[in-house]
Design a protein around this motif. Structure first.
Motif, PDB file in Angstrom:
ATOM      1  N   LEU A   1     -18.524 -18.712  87.569  1.00  0.00           N
ATOM      2  CA  LEU A   1     -19.944 -18.850  87.232  1.00  0.00           C
ATOM      3  C   LEU A   1     -20.805 -19.105  88.472  1.00  0.00           C
ATOM      4  O   LEU A   1     -22.022 -19.256  88.366  1.00  0.00           O
ATOM      5  CB  LEU A   1     -20.141 -19.999  86.234  1.00  0.00           C
ATOM      6  N   GLY A   2     -20.177 -19.173  89.641  1.00  0.00           N
ATOM      7  CA  GLY A   2     -20.921 -19.435  90.870  1.00  0.00           C
ATOM      8  C   GLY A   2     -21.125 -20.915  91.133  1.00  0.00           C
ATOM      9  O   GLY A   2     -21.980 -21.294  91.933  1.00  0.00           O
ATOM     10  N   GLY A   3     -20.339 -21.766  90.478  1.00  0.00           N
ATOM     11  CA  GLY A   3     -20.469 -23.208  90.637  1.00  0.00           C
ATOM     12  C   GLY A   3     -19.464 -23.767  91.618  1.00  0.00           C
ATOM     13  O   GLY A   3     -18.797 -23.036  92.355  1.00  0.00           O
ATOM     14  N   GLU A   4     -19.370 -25.091  91.608  1.00  0.00           N
ATOM     15  CA  GLU A   4     -18.440 -25.799  92.486  1.00  0.00           C
ATOM     16  C   GLU A   4     -17.638 -26.764  91.631  1.00  0.00           C
ATOM     17  O   GLU A   4     -18.174 -27.360  90.689  1.00  0.00           O
ATOM     18  CB  GLU A   4     -19.198 -26.577  93.556  1.00  0.00           C
ATOM     19  N   PHE A   5     -16.369 -26.964  91.962  1.00  0.00           N
ATOM     20  CA  PHE A   5     -15.493 -27.836  91.189  1.00  0.00           C
ATOM     21  C   PHE A   5     -14.560 -28.569  92.149  1.00  0.00           C
ATOM     22  O   PHE A   5     -14.038 -27.983  93.089  1.00  0.00           O
ATOM     23  CB  PHE A   5     -14.651 -27.003  90.216  1.00  0.00           C
ATOM     24  N   SER A   6     -14.360 -29.865  91.904  1.00  0.00           N
ATOM     25  CA  SER A   6     -13.376 -30.622  92.666  1.00  0.00           C
ATOM     26  C   SER A   6     -12.724 -31.650  91.758  1.00  0.00           C
ATOM     27  O   SER A   6     -13.338 -32.133  90.802  1.00  0.00           O
ATOM     28  CB  SER A   6     -14.016 -31.305  93.881  1.00  0.00           C
ATOM     29  N   ALA A   7     -11.478 -31.958  92.052  1.00  0.00           N
ATOM     30  CA  ALA A   7     -10.719 -32.979  91.331  1.00  0.00           C
ATOM     31  C   ALA A   7      -9.806 -33.630  92.342  1.00  0.00           C
ATOM     32  O   ALA A   7      -8.956 -32.955  92.931  1.00  0.00           O
ATOM     33  CB  ALA A   7      -9.923 -32.349  90.193  1.00  0.00           C
ATOM     34  N   ARG A   8     -10.000 -34.929  92.589  1.00  0.00           N
ATOM     35  CA  ARG A   8      -9.219 -35.584  93.641  1.00  0.00           C
ATOM     36  C   ARG A   8      -9.159 -37.089  93.436  1.00  0.00           C
ATOM     37  O   ARG A   8     -10.016 -37.655  92.757  1.00  0.00           O
ATOM     38  CB  ARG A   8      -9.800 -35.263  94.999  1.00  0.00           C
ATOM     39  N   PRO A   9      -8.159 -37.711  94.070  1.00  0.00           N
ATOM     40  CA  PRO A   9      -8.074 -39.182  94.027  1.00  0.00           C
ATOM     41  C   PRO A   9      -9.283 -39.793  94.734  1.00  0.00           C
ATOM     42  O   PRO A   9      -9.831 -39.203  95.672  1.00  0.00           O
ATOM     43  CB  PRO A   9      -6.794 -39.492  94.796  1.00  0.00           C
ATOM     44  N   GLN A  10      -9.679 -40.978  94.281  1.00  0.00           N
ATOM     45  CA  GLN A  10     -10.767 -41.712  94.911  1.00  0.00           C
ATOM     46  C   GLN A  10     -10.188 -42.719  95.901  1.00  0.00           C
ATOM     47  O   GLN A  10      -9.087 -43.228  95.703  1.00  0.00           O
ATOM     48  CB  GLN A  10     -11.585 -42.484  93.869  1.00  0.00           C
ATOM     49  N   ALA A  11     -10.948 -43.026  96.924  1.00  0.00           N
ATOM     50  CA  ALA A  11     -10.542 -44.079  97.853  1.00  0.00           C
ATOM     51  C   ALA A  11     -10.456 -45.384  97.068  1.00  0.00           C
ATOM     52  O   ALA A  11     -11.325 -45.694  96.264  1.00  0.00           O
ATOM     53  CB  ALA A  11     -11.572 -44.196  98.981  1.00  0.00           C
ATOM     54  N   GLY A  12      -9.390 -46.119  97.235  1.00  0.00           N
ATOM     55  CA  GLY A  12      -9.244 -47.384  96.533  1.00  0.00           C
ATOM     56  C   GLY A  12      -8.630 -47.257  95.155  1.00  0.00           C
ATOM     57  O   GLY A  12      -8.565 -48.217  94.397  1.00  0.00           O
ATOM     58  N   GLY A  13      -8.206 -46.058  94.778  1.00  0.00           N
ATOM     59  CA  GLY A  13      -7.577 -45.854  93.474  1.00  0.00           C
ATOM     60  C   GLY A  13      -8.482 -45.108  92.526  1.00  0.00           C
ATOM     61  O   GLY A  13      -9.690 -45.027  92.711  1.00  0.00           O
ATOM     62  N   GLY A  14      -7.897 -44.577  91.507  1.00  0.00           N
ATOM     63  CA  GLY A  14      -8.651 -43.808  90.529  1.00  0.00           C
ATOM     64  C   GLY A  14      -8.705 -42.339  90.887  1.00  0.00           C
ATOM     65  O   GLY A  14      -8.112 -41.882  91.869  1.00  0.00           O
ATOM     66  N   PHE A  15      -9.429 -41.609  90.084  1.00  0.00           N
ATOM     67  CA  PHE A  15      -9.504 -40.156  90.209  1.00  0.00           C
ATOM     68  C   PHE A  15     -10.891 -39.723  89.786  1.00  0.00           C
ATOM     69  O   PHE A  15     -11.502 -40.339  88.907  1.00  0.00           O
ATOM     70  CB  PHE A  15      -8.449 -39.522  89.283  1.00  0.00           C
ATOM     71  N   VAL A  16     -11.413 -38.667  90.388  1.00  0.00           N
ATOM     72  CA  VAL A  16     -12.740 -38.178  90.023  1.00  0.00           C
ATOM     73  C   VAL A  16     -12.731 -36.653  89.912  1.00  0.00           C
ATOM     74  O   VAL A  16     -12.124 -35.961  90.722  1.00  0.00           O
ATOM     75  CB  VAL A  16     -13.834 -38.652  91.014  1.00  0.00           C
ATOM     76  N   VAL A  17     -13.384 -36.173  88.867  1.00  0.00           N
ATOM     77  CA  VAL A  17     -13.592 -34.744  88.637  1.00  0.00           C
ATOM     78  C   VAL A  17     -15.089 -34.501  88.738  1.00  0.00           C
ATOM     79  O   VAL A  17     -15.885 -35.203  88.098  1.00  0.00           O
ATOM     80  CB  VAL A  17     -13.072 -34.319  87.246  1.00  0.00           C
ATOM     81  N   ARG A  18     -15.481 -33.515  89.537  1.00  0.00           N
ATOM     82  CA  ARG A  18     -16.893 -33.166  89.708  1.00  0.00           C
ATOM     83  C   ARG A  18     -17.068 -31.665  89.516  1.00  0.00           C
ATOM     84  O   ARG A  18     -16.256 -30.874  89.976  1.00  0.00           O
ATOM     85  CB  ARG A  18     -17.394 -33.539  91.083  1.00  0.00           C
ATOM     86  N   ALA A  19     -18.169 -31.304  88.857  1.00  0.00           N
ATOM     87  CA  ALA A  19     -18.499 -29.892  88.695  1.00  0.00           C
ATOM     88  C   ALA A  19     -20.001 -29.705  88.800  1.00  0.00           C
ATOM     89  O   ALA A  19     -20.772 -30.536  88.316  1.00  0.00           O
ATOM     90  CB  ALA A  19     -17.993 -29.365  87.359  1.00  0.00           C
ATOM     91  N   ARG A  20     -20.396 -28.630  89.462  1.00  0.00           N
ATOM     92  CA  ARG A  20     -21.790 -28.194  89.494  1.00  0.00           C
ATOM     93  C   ARG A  20     -21.796 -26.797  88.902  1.00  0.00           C
ATOM     94  O   ARG A  20     -21.131 -25.894  89.419  1.00  0.00           O
ATOM     95  CB  ARG A  20     -22.348 -28.155  90.920  1.00  0.00           C
ATOM     96  N   ILE A  21     -22.524 -26.647  87.782  1.00  0.00           N
ATOM     97  CA  ILE A  21     -22.527 -25.391  87.054  1.00  0.00           C
ATOM     98  C   ILE A  21     -23.960 -24.848  87.015  1.00  0.00           C
ATOM     99  O   ILE A  21     -24.860 -25.506  86.477  1.00  0.00           O
ATOM    100  CB  ILE A  21     -22.006 -25.604  85.615  1.00  0.00           C
ATOM    101  N   PRO A  22     -24.192 -23.658  87.566  1.00  0.00           N
ATOM    102  CA  PRO A  22     -25.537 -23.070  87.522  1.00  0.00           C
ATOM    103  C   PRO A  22     -25.960 -22.794  86.075  1.00  0.00           C
ATOM    104  O   PRO A  22     -25.128 -22.480  85.231  1.00  0.00           O
ATOM    105  CB  PRO A  22     -25.396 -21.760  88.296  1.00  0.00           C
ATOM    106  N   THR A  23     -27.257 -22.926  85.828  1.00  0.00           N
ATOM    107  CA  THR A  23     -27.797 -22.614  84.502  1.00  0.00           C
ATOM    108  C   THR A  23     -28.706 -21.401  84.603  1.00  0.00           C
ATOM    109  O   THR A  23     -29.178 -21.052  85.669  1.00  0.00           O
ATOM    110  CB  THR A  23     -28.600 -23.791  83.925  1.00  0.00           C
ATOM    111  N   GLY A  24     -28.946 -20.775  83.492  1.00  0.00           N
ATOM    112  CA  GLY A  24     -29.843 -19.628  83.448  1.00  0.00           C
ATOM    113  C   GLY A  24     -29.279 -18.419  84.161  1.00  0.00           C
ATOM    114  O   GLY A  24     -28.127 -18.380  84.553  1.00  0.00           O
ATOM    115  N   SER A  25     -30.125 -17.433  84.330  1.00  0.00           N
ATOM    116  CA  SER A  25     -29.686 -16.215  84.991  1.00  0.00           C
ATOM    117  C   SER A  25     -30.070 -16.255  86.464  1.00  0.00           C
ATOM    118  O   SER A  25     -31.083 -16.838  86.835  1.00  0.00           O
ATOM    119  CB  SER A  25     -30.324 -14.999  84.318  1.00  0.00           C
ATOM    120  N   PRO A  26     -29.272 -15.664  87.323  1.00  0.00           N
ATOM    121  CA  PRO A  26     -29.598 -15.635  88.754  1.00  0.00           C
ATOM    122  C   PRO A  26     -30.866 -14.838  89.003  1.00  0.00           C
ATOM    123  O   PRO A  26     -31.142 -13.873  88.315  1.00  0.00           O
ATOM    124  CB  PRO A  26     -28.386 -14.975  89.396  1.00  0.00           C
ATOM    125  N   SER A  27     -31.643 -15.265  89.991  1.00  0.00           N
ATOM    126  CA  SER A  27     -32.880 -14.523  90.314  1.00  0.00           C
ATOM    127  C   SER A  27     -32.931 -14.104  91.750  1.00  0.00           C
ATOM    128  O   SER A  27     -32.171 -14.501  92.552  1.00  0.00           O
ATOM    129  CB  SER A  27     -34.102 -15.367  89.983  1.00  0.00           C
TER     130      SER A  27
END
Length: 92
Positions: A66-92
Motif C-alpha cells: 500500500l506504500g506504507g511503512e511497517f516495523s516490529a521489534r523489541p523495545q529498549a528495556g524490554g517489551g515489543f512494539v509494532v508500528r505501521a504507517r498506512i497511506p489513506t485515499g488515492s495517490p495524487s
C-alpha cells in the motif's frame, strides 16, 4: 488494514506478553493512519490459541504493497512494539 495490524499485534501481545501492560495508539490523519501497539516487560510464552496465518511478515508485505511503512521489534528495556504507517485515499 489498520484493523488487521491492531488485531495481529494484540494477538501476539496475548501470546507472548500475557499479563504485561499493552498500549494501542491509532491516529487518523488526512494522508495516513498510524498504528502503534507496544508491550512492557519481558516476553512470557503462554498457552494461547495458535494461529495459522502469516502473522507480522504477512502484514509487512500488505502494508508495503500500500506504500506504507511497517516495523516490529523489541523495545529498549524490554517489551515489543509494532508500528505501521498506512497511506489513506488515492495517490495524487
Amino acid at each position: 488494514m489498520a484493523y488487521r495490524v491492531v488485531q495481529e499485534a494484540l494477538t501476539n501481545a496475548l501470546r507472548y506478553a500475557h499479563g504485561n501492560r499493552t498500549v494501542t495508539r491509532v491516529r487518523y490523519g488526512e494522508k495516513e493512519i498510524t498504528v502503534q501497539v507496544g508491550t512492557d516487560g519481558p516476553e512470557r510464552r503462554t498457552a494461547s490459541p495458535g494461529g495459522g496465518g502469516r502473522g507480522l511478515a504477512g502484514l509487512r508485505e500488505r502494508v508495503d504493497a500500500l506504500g506504507g511503512e511497517f516495523s516490529a521489534r523489541p523495545q529498549a528495556g524490554g517489551g515489543f512494539v509494532v508500528r505501521a504507517r498506512i497511506p489513506t485515499g488515492s495517490p495524487s
